[in-house]
Scaffold this active site. Structure first.
Site, PDB file in Angstrom:
ATOM      1  CE1 TYR A   1       5.571   8.084   5.230  1.00 48.73           C
ATOM      2  CE2 TYR A   1       6.086  10.090   5.777  1.00 48.73           C
ATOM      3  CZ  TYR A   1       5.823   8.714   6.181  1.00 48.73           C
ATOM      4  OH  TYR A   1       6.264   8.458   7.420  1.00 48.73           O
TER       5      TYR A   1
ATOM      6  NE  ARG B   1       6.259  -1.285   7.444  1.00 47.36           N
ATOM      7  CZ  ARG B   1       5.955  -0.456   6.395  1.00 47.36           C
ATOM      8  NH1 ARG B   1       6.795   0.405   6.020  1.00 47.36           N
ATOM      9  NH2 ARG B   1       4.665  -0.286   6.189  1.00 47.36           N
TER      10      ARG B   1
ATOM     11  CB  THR C   1       0.608   3.890   3.789  1.00 50.23           C
ATOM     12  OG1 THR C   1       2.004   3.067   3.424  1.00 50.23           O
ATOM     13  CG2 THR C   1      -0.071   3.134   4.579  1.00 50.23           C
TER      14      THR C   1
ATOM     15  CD  GLU D   1      -0.337   3.950   9.747  1.00 50.40           C
ATOM     16  OE1 GLU D   1      -1.483   4.538  10.149  1.00 50.40           O
ATOM     17  OE2 GLU D   1      -0.062   3.978   8.451  1.00 50.40           O
TER      18      GLU D   1
ATOM     19  CG  HIS E   1       1.319   5.901   6.549  1.00 50.50           C
ATOM     20  ND1 HIS E   1       1.291   5.011   7.040  1.00 50.50           N
ATOM     21  CD2 HIS E   1       2.510   6.147   5.561  1.00 50.50           C
ATOM     22  CE1 HIS E   1       2.705   4.299   6.646  1.00 50.50           C
ATOM     23  NE2 HIS E   1       3.227   5.041   5.742  1.00 50.50           N
TER      24      HIS E   1
ATOM     25  CD  GLN F   1      10.610   1.465   5.591  1.00 52.07           C
ATOM     26  OE1 GLN F   1       9.933   0.404   5.803  1.00 52.07           O
ATOM     27  NE2 GLN F   1      10.141   2.613   5.523  1.00 52.07           N
TER      28      GLN F   1
ATOM     29  CD  GLU G   1       1.993   3.270  -1.474  1.00 55.99           C
ATOM     30  OE1 GLU G   1       2.170   3.973  -2.245  1.00 55.99           O
ATOM     31  OE2 GLU G   1       2.757   2.918  -0.512  1.00 55.99           O
TER      32      GLU G   1
ATOM     33  CG  ASP H   1       5.542   0.527  -1.288  1.00 58.23           C
ATOM     34  OD1 ASP H   1       6.511  -0.101  -1.901  1.00 58.23           O
ATOM     35  OD2 ASP H   1       6.101   1.484  -0.651  1.00 58.23           O
TER      36      ASP H   1
ATOM     37  CE  LYS I   1       8.812   1.762   2.144  1.00 65.78           C
ATOM     38  NZ  LYS I   1       7.540   1.612   2.437  1.00 65.78           N
TER      39      LYS I   1
ATOM     40  NE  ARG J   1      10.444  11.933  13.178  1.00 63.46           N
ATOM     41  CZ  ARG J   1      10.583  11.190  12.470  1.00 63.46           C
ATOM     42  NH1 ARG J   1      11.314  10.500  11.896  1.00 63.46           N
ATOM     43  NH2 ARG J   1       9.361  11.320  11.517  1.00 63.46           N
TER      44      ARG J   1
ATOM     45  CD  GLU K   1       4.402   1.294   3.057  1.00 64.86           C
ATOM     46  OE1 GLU K   1       4.524   1.932   1.895  1.00 64.86           O
ATOM     47  OE2 GLU K   1       4.822   1.679   3.897  1.00 64.86           O
TER      48      GLU K   1
ATOM     49  CB  THR L   1       5.733  -2.564  -5.983  1.00 58.23           C
ATOM     50  OG1 THR L   1       6.861  -2.042  -5.548  1.00 58.23           O
ATOM     51  CG2 THR L   1       4.441  -1.271  -5.853  1.00 58.23           C
TER      52      THR L   1
ATOM     53  CG  ASP M   1       5.438   5.057  -2.648  1.00 61.91           C
ATOM     54  OD1 ASP M   1       4.352   5.478  -2.844  1.00 61.91           O
ATOM     55  OD2 ASP M   1       5.744   3.909  -1.805  1.00 61.91           O
TER      56      ASP M   1
ATOM     57  CE1 TYR N   1      14.190   7.291   8.097  1.00 62.81           C
ATOM     58  CE2 TYR N   1      15.003   5.234   9.469  1.00 62.81           C
ATOM     59  CZ  TYR N   1      14.427   6.762   9.383  1.00 62.81           C
ATOM     60  OH  TYR N   1      14.319   7.234  10.672  1.00 62.81           O
TER      61      TYR N   1
HETATM   62 CA    CA Z   1       5.000   3.238   0.167  1.00 68.98          CA
END
Ligand code: CA
Length: 445
Positions: free
Chosen positions: A143, A254, A377, A391, A148, A257, A218, A250, A270, A157, A216, A274, A141, A261
């Site tokens: 990114y 959260r 995503t 999001e 996103h 995760q 995708e 996916d 994750k 951040r 997600e 899927t 997968d 992570y």
């Molecule tokens: Ca994903």
């Protein structure tokens, strides 16, 4: 990626399968997506098929009835398999010949005897069970939506949402093929560890059902021809290794995760499920919908040479639109349609599929027929184009209001998520993927 335009893309071509003429169908004669299905009971192994209008054409039956001709004899064994893997590994010229033959048999100019022979091989789509089209060996997968990556980064951040490697490296992680499920399969809410409560940061982490379950939106690029261990695929040839494109959900927990992570990336947040769409639209069918790679904003670095190819920059992206919709249990009981949540275009992705494949193999990593490279995503720059709830609700801080008065921060038990994708361009026949859906079940005991 092959991008040969031929008579099979002629927007004026018509099929004798009536529903394929409906201008809103996802499956006109120009599409011919591949999948796997089980005919109506009694239970039997999956068979390969091609969608046309409101029907699926039984490919194993077509080969057994000698309707393919001598040129396609080498494809017959692959058509008798329960998954597309062997078919996907065939020579591109043979796959194009198969497409032309299917197009001719389903074209309005097909003879009466051909139509009669195909009649018993066409099953109504609403009476078959659609299965996983591919036995995926390895699933990666990426990114690749910078929109996103930026929005999610801002949640964690605010001062530097994008990490410095993003514009140089197609970021990805190795997913889990064993939990890929077909569209329609129920998704059980996972249990796992989440961080201690914010007001008691020194207490033990919590274990239990995820409270921040998300989807997600995708696309998945399926590898046809693979490469040998130790032999990178150069960028100029990378696009030619893809067979087709499916939809991917996916599912992501959260809270699990966020706690797990760092430092090694996504893991149990994750890999519990899927969902794949039943239909794989081939790169051959998508030839009219090629697009230039998204322009990089001024100041962004050019891709390193192993990721740069002029032809890929000129036409290596795909003009595919993806949509997500949500239907809660209450909406379902009230007979309400799924509520649209977002719509975005895959041509906005920061990396092309060829760049992802070239990068994946650049260290000599072998890819095999049936491997799945998902985009990550897909979110666009505009509000309403964000491809996940993380999001859309700013991490749960701005709940979504649904038309029946309900609201959502993340998915509730009984919620059903429905993805669709399609290509639409003036001068060409619209085509689509059908649906990719899944409904949330409560966590197990
Ligand atoms: Ca994903």
């Amino acid at each position: 990626m092959t991008a040969v335009l031929d008579a099979t893309h002629d927007p004026a071509a018509a099929s004798w399968v009536e529903a394929a003429q409906d201008p809103t169908t996802d499956f006109p004669l120009q599409n011919l997506p591949f999948g796997a299905f089980r005919p109506a009971p009694p239970p039997q192994p999956p068979r390969l098929g091609v969608a046309i209008g409101d029907r699926v054409l039984d490919l194993a039956g077509l080969a057994a009835a000698n309707l393919l001709g001598a040129e396609l004899a080498p494809a017959a064994a692959a058509l008798a398999e329960p998954h597309l893997n062997r078919l996907m590994a065939l020579e591109p010229a043979l796959l194009q010949a198969l497409r032309r033959r299917l197009f001719a048999l389903l074209h309005s100019s097909a003879s009466e005897s051909q139509r009669a022979a195909l009649g018993s091989l066409l099953h109504p789509l609403d009476r078959v069970e659609l299965c996983l089209p591919v036995a995926v060996g390895d699933y990666t997968d990426f990114y690749s939506s910078i929109h996103h990556a930026t929005r999610v980064g801002q949640l964690f951040r605010p001062d530097h949402p994008l990490l410095p490697n993003y514009k140089w490296v197609p970021i990805g992680y190795h997913g889990r093929a064993s939990s890929l499920v077909p569209s329609g399969a129920a998704i059980r809410r996972p249990c796992g560890q989440a961080a201690p409560p914010a007001d008691r940061p020194d207490s033990a982490p919590l274990f239990g059902p995820s409270r921040r379950l998300d989807y997600e939106l995708e696309l998945g690029f399926l590898v046809g021809a693979g490469n040998a261990l130790g032999e990178p695929v150069p960028i100029a040839k990378a696009g030619g290794h893809f067979f087709g494109v499916c939809l991917v959900n996916d599912w992501s927990a959260r809270d699990i995760q966020a706690w797990e992570y760092q430092p090694l990336g996504p893991f149990l947040g994750k890999n519990f499920a899927t969902t794949l769409s039943p239909w794989v639209v081939t790169l051959d069918a998508l030839a009219p919908f090629r697009a230039a790679a998204a322009a990089r904003p001024p100041g962004d670095p050019a891709p390193l040479p192993y990721l740069f190819d002029a032809a890929d920059q000129a036409s290596g992206a795909l003009d595919i639109f993806v949509e997500a919709a949500l239907r809660t249990a209450a909406m379902r009981q009230a007979g309400m349609a799924p509520h649209p949540l977002s719509r975005a275009g895959a041509r906005d992705l920061y990396w092309t599929p060829a760049q992802m494949l070239a990068h994946h193999t650049s260290n000599g990593c072998p890819l095999r027929p049936g491997d799945l490279l998902a985009t990550g995503t897909i979110s666009g720059p505009e509000p309403g184009s964000a491809g996940c709830l993380l999001e859309l609700t700013s991490g749960g801080r701005a709940p979504l209001r649904l038309p029946n008065g309900e609201s959502r921060q993340f998915l509730a038990d009984g919620d059903e998520v429905v993805f669709r994708a399609y290509c639409e361009r003036p001068g060409w026949r619209r085509l689509g993927w059908g649906e990719c859906r899944g409904r949330i079940l409560p966590a197990g005991a």
